[in-house]
Design a protein around this motif. Structure first.
Motif, PDB file in Angstrom:
ATOM      1  N   PRO A  49       0.850  -1.198   0.000  1.00  0.00           N
ATOM      2  CA  PRO A  49       0.000   0.000   0.000  1.00  0.00           C
ATOM      3  C   PRO A  49       0.883   1.245   0.000  1.00  0.00           C
ATOM      4  CG  PRO A  49      -0.694  -1.550   1.695  1.00  0.00           C
ATOM      5  CD  PRO A  49       0.602  -2.052   1.151  1.00  0.00           C
ATOM      6  N   ARG A  53       2.305   8.498   0.838  1.00  0.00           N
ATOM      7  CA  ARG A  53       3.169   8.911  -0.287  1.00  0.00           C
ATOM      8  C   ARG A  53       4.168   9.992   0.123  1.00  0.00           C
ATOM      9  NH1 ARG A  53       1.200   6.738  -5.239  1.00  0.00           N
ATOM     10  NH2 ARG A  53      -0.905   5.971  -4.974  1.00  0.00           N
ATOM     11  N   GLU A  92       4.034   3.379  -9.289  1.00  0.00           N
ATOM     12  CA  GLU A  92       2.829   3.688  -8.538  1.00  0.00           C
ATOM     13  C   GLU A  92       1.632   3.406  -9.436  1.00  0.00           C
ATOM     14  OE1 GLU A  92       2.886   7.736  -7.182  1.00  0.00           O
ATOM     15  OE2 GLU A  92       4.863   7.522  -6.272  1.00  0.00           O
ATOM     16  N   ASP A  95      -3.461   2.797  -5.431  1.00  0.00           N
ATOM     17  CA  ASP A  95      -2.978   2.944  -4.058  1.00  0.00           C
ATOM     18  C   ASP A  95      -1.862   1.953  -3.734  1.00  0.00           C
ATOM     19  OD1 ASP A  95      -4.439   0.639  -4.045  1.00  0.00           O
ATOM     20  OD2 ASP A  95      -5.512   1.066  -2.184  1.00  0.00           O
TER      21      ASP A  95
END
Length: 160
Positions: A49, A53, A92, A95
């Motif tokens: 997860p 960020r 990325e 999520d």
């Protein structure tokens, strides 16, 4: 074996099984049987997860027109003893995030994945068998990543 050791062992086993699956999805080398898909890395059990960020290394966004679903970042690159470029990448997607350590031979247009993981540290020490350095031709994402990495390292990718 502590919890972290068990986690790394399970992750390594999962990576080895997925790396040897022999699939021909985009990003894998058809017929090689040992390819690691950089295009879908964030969709695998390797990913984690993304959390908030708030990454220590933000990295530089790599333009990847062949993969509009993911964002790929170059975190760092260095020249290896033999002259090839070792790069740490972050993917990325939604999520989820995943990291990869790659090697690029800019002069010969060759590329392969050395390690993958849910964190930069894991990717830097993990070993995944992606086969030997092999041509990027026909693999648009690897060509885009390779060209960006080589340019940043001051050794533009040789013409194809």
């Amino acid at each position: 074996m502590n919890v972290n050791g068990k986690m790394v062992a399970a992750l390594t086993a999962a990576l080895m099984m997925s790396a040897c699956s022999g699939g021909t999805e985009p990003g894998n080398v058809a017929g090689e049987g040992n390819g690691v898909s950089l295009r879908n890395l964030a969709d695998t059990e390797v990913a984690a997860p993304a959390g908030d960020r708030n990454f220590r290394l933000q990295g530089t966004l790599i333009p990847t027109p062949s993969d509009l679903q993911s964002r790929h970042f170059l975190l760092r690159e260095r020249r290896a003893v033999g002259g090839n470029i070792i790069a740490i990448l972050r993917e990325e997607r939604g999520d989820r995030i995943a990291y990869a350590r790659t090697e690029v031979d800019c002069a010969r247009r060759l590329f392969h994945v050395l390690g993958v993981g849910p964190s930069r540290a894991t990717a830097e020490v993990a070993t995944v068998y992606d086969g030997p350095l092999r041509p990027m031709a026909g693999l648009p994402l690897r060509e885009e990543l390779g060209a960006f990495i080589c340019e940043r390292a001051g050794t533009p990718l040789a013409k194809g």
